[in-house]
Design a protein around this motif. Structure first.
Motif, short mmCIF file in Angstrom:
data_model
loop_
_atom_site.label_atom_id
_atom_site.label_comp_id
_atom_site.label_asym_id
_atom_site.label_seq_id
_atom_site.Cartn_x
_atom_site.Cartn_y
_atom_site.Cartn_z
N ILE A 29 5.59 -0.40 52.70
CA ILE A 29 6.75 0.19 52.03
C ILE A 29 7.27 1.39 52.82
O ILE A 29 8.49 1.55 53.01
CB ILE A 29 6.40 0.60 50.58
CG1 ILE A 29 6.01 -0.63 49.74
CG2 ILE A 29 7.54 1.37 49.93
CD1 ILE A 29 7.08 -1.68 49.62
N ARG A 30 6.38 2.23 53.33
CA ARG A 30 6.82 3.37 54.14
C ARG A 30 7.57 2.90 55.38
O ARG A 30 8.60 3.47 55.76
CB ARG A 30 5.62 4.24 54.54
CG ARG A 30 5.14 5.14 53.42
CD ARG A 30 4.15 6.19 53.94
NE ARG A 30 2.92 5.59 54.45
CZ ARG A 30 1.83 5.36 53.72
NH1 ARG A 30 1.81 5.69 52.44
NH2 ARG A 30 0.76 4.84 54.26
N ASP A 31 7.07 1.84 56.01
CA ASP A 31 7.74 1.30 57.19
C ASP A 31 9.13 0.76 56.83
O ASP A 31 10.10 0.99 57.56
CB ASP A 31 6.89 0.19 57.83
CG ASP A 31 7.45 -0.25 59.17
OD1 ASP A 31 7.78 0.62 60.00
OD2 ASP A 31 7.55 -1.47 59.38
N LEU A 32 9.24 0.08 55.71
CA LEU A 32 10.55 -0.41 55.27
C LEU A 32 11.52 0.75 55.04
O LEU A 32 12.69 0.67 55.41
CB LEU A 32 10.42 -1.22 53.97
CG LEU A 32 9.77 -2.59 54.09
CD1 LEU A 32 9.65 -3.22 52.70
CD2 LEU A 32 10.55 -3.50 55.01
N ILE A 33 11.04 1.81 54.42
CA ILE A 33 11.89 2.97 54.15
C ILE A 33 12.33 3.62 55.46
O ILE A 33 13.50 3.96 55.64
CB ILE A 33 11.18 3.96 53.21
CG1 ILE A 33 11.00 3.33 51.83
CG2 ILE A 33 11.95 5.28 53.13
CD1 ILE A 33 10.08 4.10 50.90
N ARG A 34 11.40 3.79 56.40
CA ARG A 34 11.75 4.38 57.70
C ARG A 34 12.79 3.52 58.42
O ARG A 34 13.74 4.05 59.00
CB ARG A 34 10.51 4.54 58.57
CG ARG A 34 9.62 5.67 58.14
CD ARG A 34 8.47 5.89 59.13
NE ARG A 34 7.47 6.72 58.53
CZ ARG A 34 6.31 6.29 58.04
NH1 ARG A 34 5.98 5.01 58.11
NH2 ARG A 34 5.45 7.12 57.51
#
Length: 76
Positions: A29-34
């Protein structure tokens, strides 16, 4: 933060974690947000560039001068 997903999306996320070697759902999820932040920043830059006045034509002389400037910088 808690996120509820339908089973189909949950399965997709779990598959992505396994295939892309994420350690946890949070990492994914963090990677998607970044990536979304990067996409938005790029979009903003492109829109700003499209709204700006045209710059000078980058012709043969421009690139010749640019190469000379780089060579001077590299030489010290």
């Amino acid at each position: 933060m808690n996120i509820s997903l339908p089973e189909a999306l949950r399965a997709f996320v779990e598959d992505q974690i396994a295939q892309r070697r994420y350690g946890t759902t949070s990492e994914y999820i963090r990677d998607l947000i970044r990536r979304d932040q990067d996409r938005q920043n790029l979009r903003d830059l492109l829109l700003a560039g499209a709204a700006s006045e045209p710059g000078p034509v980058a012709g043969r002389q421009y690139f010749h001068d640019l190469r000379a400037e780089v060579d001077t910088t590299l030489d010290g």
